[in-house]
Design a protein around this motif. Sequence first.
Motif, PDB file in Angstrom:
ATOM      1  N   LYS A 191       0.822  -1.215   0.000  1.00 46.20           N
ATOM      2  CA  LYS A 191       0.000   0.000   0.000  1.00 46.20           C
ATOM      3  C   LYS A 191       0.856   1.266   0.000  1.00 46.20           C
ATOM      4  CE  LYS A 191      -4.083  -2.067   2.012  1.00 46.20           C
ATOM      5  NZ  LYS A 191      -5.136  -1.986   3.036  1.00 46.20           N
ATOM      6  N   GLY A 192       1.921   1.242  -0.803  1.00 47.18           N
ATOM      7  CA  GLY A 192       2.777   2.404  -0.957  1.00 47.18           C
ATOM      8  C   GLY A 192       3.779   2.639   0.152  1.00 47.18           C
ATOM      9  N   LYS A 193       3.851   1.735   1.120  1.00 42.68           N
ATOM     10  CA  LYS A 193       4.804   1.897   2.226  1.00 42.68           C
ATOM     11  C   LYS A 193       5.870   0.816   2.159  1.00 42.68           C
ATOM     12  CE  LYS A 193       1.506   4.096   5.136  1.00 42.68           C
ATOM     13  NZ  LYS A 193       1.536   5.050   6.107  1.00 42.68           N
ATOM     14  N   GLU A 194       7.126   1.233   2.373  1.00 43.94           N
ATOM     15  CA  GLU A 194       8.225   0.273   2.411  1.00 43.94           C
ATOM     16  C   GLU A 194       8.260  -0.420   3.762  1.00 43.94           C
ATOM     17  OE1 GLU A 194      12.055   0.881  -0.212  1.00 43.94           O
ATOM     18  OE2 GLU A 194      11.731   2.583   1.128  1.00 43.94           O
ATOM     19  N   LEU A 195       8.442  -1.742   3.721  1.00 47.59           N
ATOM     20  CA  LEU A 195       8.447  -2.552   4.926  1.00 47.59           C
ATOM     21  C   LEU A 195       9.695  -3.409   5.007  1.00 47.59           C
ATOM     22  CD1 LEU A 195       4.788  -3.901   4.670  1.00 47.59           C
ATOM     23  CD2 LEU A 195       5.576  -1.988   6.069  1.00 47.59           C
ATOM     24  N   ILE A 196      10.135  -3.657   6.229  1.00 48.12           N
ATOM     25  CA  ILE A 196      11.142  -4.692   6.486  1.00 48.12           C
ATOM     26  C   ILE A 196      10.327  -5.938   6.804  1.00 48.12           C
ATOM     27  CG2 ILE A 196      13.015  -5.454   7.992  1.00 48.12           C
ATOM     28  CD1 ILE A 196      13.458  -2.411   8.609  1.00 48.12           C
ATOM     29  N   ASN A 197      10.480  -6.949   5.977  1.00 50.16           N
ATOM     30  CA  ASN A 197       9.668  -8.148   6.084  1.00 50.16           C
ATOM     31  C   ASN A 197      10.578  -9.314   6.480  1.00 50.16           C
ATOM     32  OD1 ASN A 197       7.595  -9.995   5.822  1.00 50.16           O
ATOM     33  ND2 ASN A 197       7.020  -9.315   3.762  1.00 50.16           N
ATOM     34  N   ILE A 198      10.292  -9.935   7.613  1.00 49.57           N
ATOM     35  CA  ILE A 198      11.049 -11.100   8.093  1.00 49.57           C
ATOM     36  C   ILE A 198      10.029 -12.220   8.193  1.00 49.57           C
ATOM     37  CG2 ILE A 198      12.509 -12.048   9.923  1.00 49.57           C
ATOM     38  CD1 ILE A 198      13.113  -9.082  10.704  1.00 49.57           C
ATOM     39  N   ARG A 199      10.135 -13.199   7.294  1.00 46.66           N
ATOM     40  CA  ARG A 199       9.077 -14.180   7.144  1.00 46.66           C
ATOM     41  C   ARG A 199       9.654 -15.558   6.851  1.00 46.66           C
ATOM     42  NH1 ARG A 199       4.342 -13.159   7.377  1.00 46.66           N
ATOM     43  NH2 ARG A 199       4.740 -10.946   7.188  1.00 46.66           N
ATOM     44  N   ILE A 200       8.929 -16.587   7.253  1.00 48.41           N
ATOM     45  CA  ILE A 200       9.299 -17.962   6.920  1.00 48.41           C
ATOM     46  C   ILE A 200       8.739 -18.287   5.533  1.00 48.41           C
ATOM     47  CG2 ILE A 200       9.029 -20.403   7.532  1.00 48.41           C
ATOM     48  CD1 ILE A 200       8.894 -19.487  10.476  1.00 48.41           C
ATOM     49  N   TRP A 201       9.579 -18.855   4.710  1.00 48.88           N
ATOM     50  CA  TRP A 201       9.191 -19.293   3.364  1.00 48.88           C
ATOM     51  C   TRP A 201       9.396 -20.802   3.291  1.00 48.88           C
ATOM     52  CZ3 TRP A 201       8.810 -15.900  -1.245  1.00 48.88           C
ATOM     53  CH2 TRP A 201       8.729 -14.547  -0.907  1.00 48.88           C
ATOM     54  N   TYR A 202       8.549 -21.487   2.532  1.00 51.73           N
ATOM     55  CA  TYR A 202       8.678 -22.936   2.373  1.00 51.73           C
ATOM     56  C   TYR A 202       9.051 -23.285   0.933  1.00 51.73           C
ATOM     57  CZ  TYR A 202       4.015 -22.976   0.221  1.00 51.73           C
ATOM     58  OH  TYR A 202       2.946 -22.756  -0.613  1.00 51.73           O
ATOM     59  N   GLN A 203       9.685 -24.437   0.800  1.00 52.33           N
ATOM     60  CA  GLN A 203      10.158 -24.889  -0.501  1.00 52.33           C
ATOM     61  C   GLN A 203       9.019 -25.571  -1.262  1.00 52.33           C
ATOM     62  OE1 GLN A 203      13.017 -28.243  -0.920  1.00 52.33           O
ATOM     63  NE2 GLN A 203      14.443 -26.607  -1.433  1.00 52.33           N
ATOM     64  N   SER A 204       8.885 -25.197  -2.499  1.00 46.24           N
ATOM     65  CA  SER A 204       7.874 -25.774  -3.375  1.00 46.24           C
ATOM     66  C   SER A 204       8.537 -26.053  -4.720  1.00 46.24           C
ATOM     67  CB  SER A 204       6.716 -24.774  -3.526  1.00 46.24           C
ATOM     68  OG  SER A 204       5.695 -25.325  -4.322  1.00 46.24           O
ATOM     69  N   PHE A 205       7.805 -26.671  -5.605  1.00 42.67           N
ATOM     70  CA  PHE A 205       8.332 -26.968  -6.933  1.00 42.67           C
ATOM     71  C   PHE A 205       7.356 -26.451  -7.985  1.00 42.67           C
ATOM     72  CE2 PHE A 205      10.164 -30.059  -4.078  1.00 42.67           C
ATOM     73  CZ  PHE A 205      11.504 -30.015  -4.420  1.00 42.67           C
ATOM     74  N   THR A 249       4.996 -17.952   3.913  1.00 43.66           N
ATOM     75  CA  THR A 249       3.952 -18.393   4.829  1.00 43.66           C
ATOM     76  C   THR A 249       3.390 -17.147   5.518  1.00 43.66           C
ATOM     77  OG1 THR A 249       5.363 -18.623   6.784  1.00 43.66           O
ATOM     78  CG2 THR A 249       5.260 -20.522   5.287  1.00 43.66           C
ATOM     79  N   GLN A 250       2.405 -17.335   6.361  1.00 48.60           N
ATOM     80  CA  GLN A 250       1.865 -16.219   7.132  1.00 48.60           C
ATOM     81  C   GLN A 250       2.698 -15.964   8.381  1.00 48.60           C
ATOM     82  OE1 GLN A 250      -2.259 -17.080   7.853  1.00 48.60           O
ATOM     83  NE2 GLN A 250      -2.861 -16.484   5.793  1.00 48.60           N
ATOM     84  N   LYS A 251       3.652 -16.856   8.664  1.00 51.82           N
ATOM     85  CA  LYS A 251       4.482 -16.719   9.861  1.00 51.82           C
ATOM     86  C   LYS A 251       5.595 -15.712   9.609  1.00 51.82           C
ATOM     87  CE  LYS A 251       3.728 -21.530  11.090  1.00 51.82           C
ATOM     88  NZ  LYS A 251       4.366 -22.842  11.232  1.00 51.82           N
ATOM     89  N   GLY A 252       5.539 -14.614  10.329  1.00 53.61           N
ATOM     90  CA  GLY A 252       6.565 -13.604  10.170  1.00 53.61           C
ATOM     91  C   GLY A 252       6.091 -12.265  10.681  1.00 53.61           C
ATOM     92  N   VAL A 253       6.884 -11.271  10.390  1.00 53.43           N
ATOM     93  CA  VAL A 253       6.558  -9.915  10.837  1.00 53.43           C
ATOM     94  C   VAL A 253       7.007  -8.930   9.764  1.00 53.43           C
ATOM     95  CG1 VAL A 253       8.745  -9.633  12.083  1.00 53.43           C
ATOM     96  CG2 VAL A 253       6.771  -8.278  12.753  1.00 53.43           C
ATOM     97  N   ALA A 254       6.222  -7.874   9.625  1.00 51.90           N
ATOM     98  CA  ALA A 254       6.583  -6.782   8.725  1.00 51.90           C
ATOM     99  C   ALA A 254       6.500  -5.495   9.523  1.00 51.90           C
ATOM    100  CB  ALA A 254       5.635  -6.734   7.527  1.00 51.90           C
ATOM    101  N   ILE A 255       7.576  -4.713   9.475  1.00 45.84           N
ATOM    102  CA  ILE A 255       7.566  -3.429  10.176  1.00 45.84           C
ATOM    103  C   ILE A 255       7.913  -2.321   9.188  1.00 45.84           C
ATOM    104  CG2 ILE A 255       8.136  -4.441  12.412  1.00 45.84           C
ATOM    105  CD1 ILE A 255      10.985  -3.399  12.081  1.00 45.84           C
ATOM    106  N   ASN A 256       7.393  -1.150   9.467  1.00 51.62           N
ATOM    107  CA  ASN A 256       7.657  -0.005   8.617  1.00 51.62           C
ATOM    108  C   ASN A 256       9.155   0.279   8.596  1.00 51.62           C
ATOM    109  OD1 ASN A 256       7.896   2.881   7.768  1.00 51.62           O
ATOM    110  ND2 ASN A 256       5.674   2.664   7.662  1.00 51.62           N
ATOM    111  N   ILE A 257       9.667   0.596   7.433  1.00 47.42           N
ATOM    112  CA  ILE A 257      11.111   0.839   7.289  1.00 47.42           C
ATOM    113  C   ILE A 257      11.569   2.001   8.174  1.00 47.42           C
ATOM    114  CG2 ILE A 257      11.086   2.407   5.316  1.00 47.42           C
ATOM    115  CD1 ILE A 257      13.366   0.489   4.184  1.00 47.42           C
ATOM    116  N   SER A 258      10.647   2.891   8.542  1.00 42.20           N
ATOM    117  CA  SER A 258      11.006   4.006   9.429  1.00 42.20           C
ATOM    118  C   SER A 258      11.375   3.506  10.830  1.00 42.20           C
ATOM    119  CB  SER A 258       9.861   5.012   9.523  1.00 42.20           C
ATOM    120  OG  SER A 258       8.742   4.436  10.180  1.00 42.20           O
ATOM    121  N   GLN A 259      11.066   2.250  11.155  1.00 47.36           N
ATOM    122  CA  GLN A 259      11.403   1.681  12.458  1.00 47.36           C
ATOM    123  C   GLN A 259      12.727   0.918  12.430  1.00 47.36           C
ATOM    124  OE1 GLN A 259       7.451  -0.265  12.669  1.00 47.36           O
ATOM    125  NE2 GLN A 259       7.387   0.578  14.734  1.00 47.36           N
ATOM    126  N   PHE A 260      13.481   1.065  11.349  1.00 48.16           N
ATOM    127  CA  PHE A 260      14.740   0.340  11.212  1.00 48.16           C
ATOM    128  C   PHE A 260      15.700   0.604  12.362  1.00 48.16           C
ATOM    129  CE2 PHE A 260      19.209   0.332   9.835  1.00 48.16           C
ATOM    130  CZ  PHE A 260      19.360  -1.036   9.685  1.00 48.16           C
TER     131      PHE A 260
END
Length: 86
Positions: free
Chosen positions: A24-38, A49-60
């Motif tokens: 939505k036009g805002k830059e985020l730091i996204n720390i998330r679990i990803w799974y392997q697929s083919f 996955t839905q497991k993770g966190v996203a914070i506004n880049i201004s909170q770096f």
Amino acid sequence: MSVIIKDIAKVNNEIIRIEISEFKGKELINIRIWYQSFDNNGNVEYKPTQKGVAINISQFNELRDGIEKINNYLKDKESGSIVKDE
């Protein structure tokens, strides 16, 4: 827009991905679990996955402060400065 910063191996064909993304036009730091697929050709790809966190880049700076505190804690623990509860 998405910029992968770092992939960290987890377990069972999962990674923790740190990336800069936009929502939505805002830059985020996204720390998330990803799974392997083919894909249909048998090539490995990772999906979020839905497991993770996203914070506004201004909170770096706050995130960096927290990571620095973890670093200091680990140094103190390694040197024996931290007393463990029994």
